[in-house]
Design a protein around this motif. Structure first.
Motif, short mmCIF file in Angstrom:
data_model
loop_
_atom_site.label_atom_id
_atom_site.label_comp_id
_atom_site.label_asym_id
_atom_site.label_seq_id
_atom_site.Cartn_x
_atom_site.Cartn_y
_atom_site.Cartn_z
N ASN A 69 0.80 -1.28 -0.09
CA ASN A 69 -0.25 -0.04 0.02
C ASN A 69 0.90 1.29 0.10
OD1 ASN A 69 -2.55 1.22 -0.20
ND2 ASN A 69 -2.51 1.56 2.23
N ALA A 70 2.02 1.38 0.74
CA ALA A 70 2.89 2.41 0.65
C ALA A 70 3.70 2.68 -0.53
CB ALA A 70 3.83 2.29 2.04
N ASP A 71 3.91 1.57 -1.29
CA ASP A 71 4.68 1.57 -2.43
C ASP A 71 3.58 2.32 -3.46
OD1 ASP A 71 6.66 0.40 -1.24
OD2 ASP A 71 6.53 -1.62 -2.16
N ALA A 72 2.35 1.60 -3.46
CA ALA A 72 1.54 2.02 -4.31
C ALA A 72 1.07 3.60 -4.26
CB ALA A 72 -0.06 1.38 -4.43
N THR A 73 1.04 4.20 -2.85
CA THR A 73 0.85 5.53 -2.65
C THR A 73 2.08 6.36 -3.27
OG1 THR A 73 -0.53 4.95 -0.63
CG2 THR A 73 0.32 7.37 -0.82
N ALA A 74 3.26 5.88 -2.78
CA ALA A 74 4.47 6.62 -3.47
C ALA A 74 4.38 6.75 -4.87
CB ALA A 74 5.83 5.89 -2.76
N LYS A 75 3.99 5.58 -5.52
CA LYS A 75 3.84 5.82 -7.19
C LYS A 75 2.47 6.67 -7.60
CE LYS A 75 6.51 1.51 -7.72
NZ LYS A 75 6.42 0.37 -8.46
N ALA A 76 1.91 6.87 -6.59
CA ALA A 76 0.66 7.80 -6.74
C ALA A 76 -0.26 7.01 -7.76
CB ALA A 76 0.95 9.18 -7.49
N LEU A 77 -0.48 5.71 -7.67
CA LEU A 77 -1.34 4.84 -8.24
C LEU A 77 -2.93 5.11 -7.74
CD1 LEU A 77 0.72 1.62 -8.55
CD2 LEU A 77 0.68 3.47 -10.32
N LYS A 78 -3.92 5.04 -8.84
CA LYS A 78 -5.15 4.98 -8.58
C LYS A 78 -5.93 4.14 -9.45
CE LYS A 78 -4.85 9.90 -7.14
NZ LYS A 78 -4.82 9.96 -5.63
N GLY A 79 -7.11 3.66 -8.83
CA GLY A 79 -8.08 3.04 -9.79
C GLY A 79 -7.54 1.45 -10.12
N ASP A 80 -7.89 1.26 -11.52
CA ASP A 80 -7.33 -0.06 -11.83
C ASP A 80 -5.83 -0.27 -11.92
OD1 ASP A 80 -10.04 -0.78 -12.27
OD2 ASP A 80 -9.96 -0.21 -14.35
N GLU A 81 -5.27 0.58 -12.11
CA GLU A 81 -3.72 0.91 -12.12
C GLU A 81 -3.11 0.29 -10.60
OE1 GLU A 81 0.05 3.56 -13.42
OE2 GLU A 81 -2.01 4.15 -13.89
N ARG A 82 -3.72 1.06 -9.57
CA ARG A 82 -3.59 0.60 -8.24
C ARG A 82 -3.92 -0.91 -7.75
NH1 ARG A 82 -2.56 3.99 -3.75
NH2 ARG A 82 -2.61 2.79 -1.70
N LYS A 83 -4.99 -1.21 -8.32
CA LYS A 83 -5.55 -2.46 -7.95
C LYS A 83 -4.62 -3.76 -8.64
CE LYS A 83 -10.55 -1.68 -7.95
NZ LYS A 83 -11.82 -1.79 -8.35
N ALA A 84 -4.22 -3.34 -9.95
CA ALA A 84 -3.33 -4.40 -10.40
C ALA A 84 -1.97 -4.29 -9.66
CB ALA A 84 -2.93 -4.10 -12.05
N PHE A 85 -1.47 -3.17 -9.52
CA PHE A 85 -0.18 -3.06 -8.76
C PHE A 85 0.02 -3.96 -7.35
CE2 PHE A 85 2.26 -1.19 -5.26
CZ PHE A 85 3.81 -1.41 -5.82
N MET A 86 -1.27 -3.56 -6.39
CA MET A 86 -1.62 -4.24 -5.23
C MET A 86 -1.59 -5.74 -5.29
SD MET A 86 -1.23 -2.10 -2.72
CE MET A 86 -2.11 -2.75 -1.43
N SER A 87 -2.34 -6.21 -6.40
CA SER A 87 -2.38 -7.56 -6.60
C SER A 87 -1.15 -8.38 -6.91
CB SER A 87 -3.40 -7.97 -7.72
OG SER A 87 -3.46 -9.26 -8.05
N ASP A 88 -0.31 -7.69 -7.89
CA ASP A 88 0.96 -8.08 -8.16
C ASP A 88 1.91 -8.16 -7.04
OD1 ASP A 88 2.96 -9.39 -10.06
OD2 ASP A 88 3.99 -7.21 -10.11
N CYS A 89 1.76 -7.03 -6.38
CA CYS A 89 2.93 -6.87 -5.28
C CYS A 89 2.61 -7.92 -4.01
CB CYS A 89 2.66 -5.60 -4.58
SG CYS A 89 3.50 -5.17 -3.23
N LEU A 90 1.26 -8.10 -3.76
CA LEU A 90 0.66 -9.24 -2.83
C LEU A 90 1.44 -10.51 -3.39
CD1 LEU A 90 -2.35 -7.78 -1.58
CD2 LEU A 90 -0.28 -7.70 -0.31
N LYS A 91 1.23 -10.91 -4.40
CA LYS A 91 1.42 -12.19 -5.04
C LYS A 91 3.01 -12.63 -4.86
CE LYS A 91 -2.45 -12.46 -8.15
NZ LYS A 91 -2.57 -12.63 -9.52
N LYS A 92 3.66 -11.57 -4.82
CA LYS A 92 5.40 -11.86 -4.88
C LYS A 92 5.64 -11.88 -3.58
CE LYS A 92 6.38 -8.65 -8.71
NZ LYS A 92 6.87 -7.64 -9.34
N LYS A 93 5.03 -11.67 -2.63
CA LYS A 93 5.41 -11.78 -1.19
C LYS A 93 5.31 -13.25 -0.61
CE LYS A 93 5.49 -7.20 -0.88
NZ LYS A 93 6.69 -6.57 -0.96
#
Length: 93
Positions: A69-93
Motif C-alpha cells: 500500500n505504501a509503495d502504491a501511494t508513493a507511486k501515486a497509483l489510483k483505480g485499476d492501475e493501483r488494483k493491478a499493482f497491489m495484486s501483483d505486489c501481494l502475490k510476490k510476497k
C-alpha cells in the motif's frame, strides 16, 4: 503409509524456495534488480523496501499489505492501475 508421507514431506521441503539469504545477500540482489529496472528516487526506495521485506520470512500478511500500500501511494497509483499493482505486489510476497 507413514514412510510415504515422510518421504513426500522431505521432498517438498527440499524443493521449497530458500529464504536463508543473509541481509547482505538480500540487499545485493534487491539493489541489482533496482539498477536493472533503472529505478531512481522514491520509486527506488519503495522497490527496495518491498524487495527486502519480500525475502523475509517474518513478513506477515498485514506487513505485506502495508508495504504494498505504501509503495502504491508513493507511486501515486489510483483505480485499476493501483488494483493491478497491489495484486501483483501481494502475490510476490
Amino acid at each position: 503409509m507413514h514412510r510415504l508421507l515422510t518421504a513426500l514431506l522431505t521432498l517438498s521441503a527440499l524443493s521449497a524456495p530458500s529464504f536463508a539469504a543473509t541481509p547482505q545477500e538480500r540487499m545485493k540482489t534487491c539493489n541489482a534488480d533496482a539498477t536493472t529496472k533503472a529505478l531512481k528516487g522514491d520509486e527506488r526506495k519503495a522497490f527496495m523496501s518491498t524487495c527486502l521485506k519480500a525475502d523475509s520470512k517474518a513478513a506477515t500478511p498485514q506487513e505485506r499489505m502495508k508495504t504494498c500500500n505504501a509503495d502504491a501511494t508513493a507511486k501515486a497509483l489510483k483505480g485499476d492501475e493501483r488494483k493491478a499493482f497491489m495484486s501483483d505486489c501481494l502475490k510476490k510476497k
